[in-house]
Motif scaffolding. Sequence first.
Motif, PDB file in Angstrom:
ATOM      1  N   GLU A 226       0.774  -1.235   0.000  1.00  0.00           N
ATOM      2  CA  GLU A 226       0.023   0.117   0.047  1.00  0.00           C
ATOM      3  C   GLU A 226       0.752   1.216   0.136  1.00  0.00           C
ATOM      4  O   GLU A 226       0.554   2.354  -0.562  1.00  0.00           O
ATOM      5  CB  GLU A 226      -0.902   0.013   1.399  1.00  0.00           C
ATOM      6  N   GLU A 227       1.902   1.176   0.680  1.00  0.00           N
ATOM      7  CA  GLU A 227       2.882   2.383   0.752  1.00  0.00           C
ATOM      8  C   GLU A 227       3.518   2.385  -0.596  1.00  0.00           C
ATOM      9  O   GLU A 227       3.409   3.548  -1.206  1.00  0.00           O
ATOM     10  CB  GLU A 227       3.842   2.153   1.845  1.00  0.00           C
ATOM     11  N   GLU A 231       2.844   5.808  -2.923  1.00  0.00           N
ATOM     12  CA  GLU A 231       3.993   6.477  -3.582  1.00  0.00           C
ATOM     13  C   GLU A 231       3.791   6.664  -5.122  1.00  0.00           C
ATOM     14  O   GLU A 231       3.906   7.775  -5.693  1.00  0.00           O
ATOM     15  CB  GLU A 231       5.267   5.995  -3.309  1.00  0.00           C
ATOM     16  N   GLN A 232       3.480   5.559  -5.675  1.00  0.00           N
ATOM     17  CA  GLN A 232       3.086   5.484  -7.104  1.00  0.00           C
ATOM     18  C   GLN A 232       2.267   6.349  -7.719  1.00  0.00           C
ATOM     19  O   GLN A 232       2.073   7.025  -8.404  1.00  0.00           O
ATOM     20  CB  GLN A 232       2.961   4.047  -7.513  1.00  0.00           C
ATOM     21  N   GLY A 234       1.096   8.995  -5.829  1.00  0.00           N
ATOM     22  CA  GLY A 234       1.356  10.362  -5.628  1.00  0.00           C
ATOM     23  C   GLY A 234       2.286  10.808  -6.941  1.00  0.00           C
ATOM     24  O   GLY A 234       2.332  11.969  -7.256  1.00  0.00           O
ATOM     25  N   THR A 235       3.199   9.790  -7.441  1.00  0.00           N
ATOM     26  CA  THR A 235       4.159  10.353  -8.466  1.00  0.00           C
ATOM     27  C   THR A 235       3.017  10.186  -9.883  1.00  0.00           C
ATOM     28  O   THR A 235       3.264  11.381 -10.583  1.00  0.00           O
ATOM     29  CB  THR A 235       5.056   9.217  -8.880  1.00  0.00           C
ATOM     30  N   ASN A 236       2.283   9.654 -10.040  1.00  0.00           N
ATOM     31  CA  ASN A 236       1.079   9.577 -11.073  1.00  0.00           C
ATOM     32  C   ASN A 236       0.262  10.711 -10.960  1.00  0.00           C
ATOM     33  O   ASN A 236       0.180  11.458 -11.951  1.00  0.00           O
ATOM     34  CB  ASN A 236       0.259   8.561 -10.908  1.00  0.00           C
ATOM     35  N   ALA A 237      -0.068  11.011  -9.549  1.00  0.00           N
ATOM     36  CA  ALA A 237      -0.877  12.340  -9.624  1.00  0.00           C
ATOM     37  C   ALA A 237       0.000  13.687  -9.761  1.00  0.00           C
ATOM     38  O   ALA A 237      -0.668  14.570 -10.434  1.00  0.00           O
ATOM     39  CB  ALA A 237      -1.452  12.507  -8.194  1.00  0.00           C
ATOM     40  N   ARG A 238       1.194  13.663  -9.486  1.00  0.00           N
ATOM     41  CA  ARG A 238       2.158  14.675  -9.635  1.00  0.00           C
ATOM     42  C   ARG A 238       2.351  14.888 -11.151  1.00  0.00           C
ATOM     43  O   ARG A 238       2.240  16.150 -11.692  1.00  0.00           O
ATOM     44  CB  ARG A 238       3.446  14.782  -8.873  1.00  0.00           C
TER      45      ARG A 238
END
Length: 379
Positions: A226-227, A231-232, A234-238
């Motif tokens: 899940e962590e 993170e993935q 967040g990267t995708n969202a950014r």
Amino acid sequence: MADITRRLGWRHLRGAPTAHIRHHRGGKLLHDGPGLSFWFRALTAALSEVPVDDRELAMTFHARTSDFQDVTVQSTVTYRISDPALAAARLDFSVDPDTGAWRGTPLEQLGTLLTETAQQHALDVLARTSLSAALVDGVTAVRERVAAGLAAEPRLPATGIEVVAVRVVALRPEPEVERALRTPAREQIQQEADRATYERRAVAVERERTIAENELASQIELARREEQLVEQRGTNARREAEEHAAADAVRAGAEAARSVKLAEAEAARSVKLAEAEAARAVKLGEAEAARSLKLAEAEAARSVQLARAEAEGVREVGEAKAQAQEAWLRVHADVDVATLHALTGTRLAENLPHIDSVTISPDVLTGLLARLGTPRDPA
């Protein structure tokens, strides 16, 4: 029981294959054997019916062990009458020549003999055996002792009886003693059951611990994944936000350029509309001014004409009133003052409003009466 029928003073007997029939008449044996059928006269015949089949005798009796405990013995003795002639001579197997029924109870006598004999031998062996030994090996010991005792009993062969088999079904103590004897075994069985329960619970606890550890490991792995997923995400969202921002910037630039062009076109259209509106307003103002000027001139001319006509009419009316006044004055020039006062009162009364009642005070009435009583001056 033999089947006997009547025919004209005679009787006919028909026996079963398992029944030995003996027929005596005048002390002589006329018929002897199983399954016979013959005619006889009832007044001179002596009949006996001896069963030769195997018979079961169930018996239940109480005995006492060497430790003074009561037990109940259930057994079965299988016997048969091997010598019907000897049995008929020792026991009463005679039958009624009319009904074919036994006149006595020979089978009950045989049962009593066998029961008492077997009980005697069983009591003898149990009296020297303890309760625990009797419950363990008592069935075999009692069966063997009873079988041996019945085989050695001289009264049975003398009566024509042969013992075929002896079976001991059960040997039971009293219910209270049986419950007391069952208690240790029950406790041991309960202990074994408890031990099995505890072992099963221990195994269940161990399995639950293993399951809990596996679940914890699964949860840890799930949290780690899940962590990574967060993170993935967040990267995708950014990355998605950056792409959206770039797209929004391009879209905003295009929108601004389009807005500028639209504003310029709107301004040009507004200028053209304002110029056309101003020209139309100027034309309308000039036309309205010309029309207003014409209307003012026509109104002024009409007002002048009306004023002239009104002035002429006022002048004519004034001249007519002056002429009428002059004529009225010429008419009343030679009239005395009292008459003029009367006319003046009449005119005044014509122009006064309607009066319902008039109140004359004493002072006014006194003055009027005084004036009426005063003689007029001839001058």
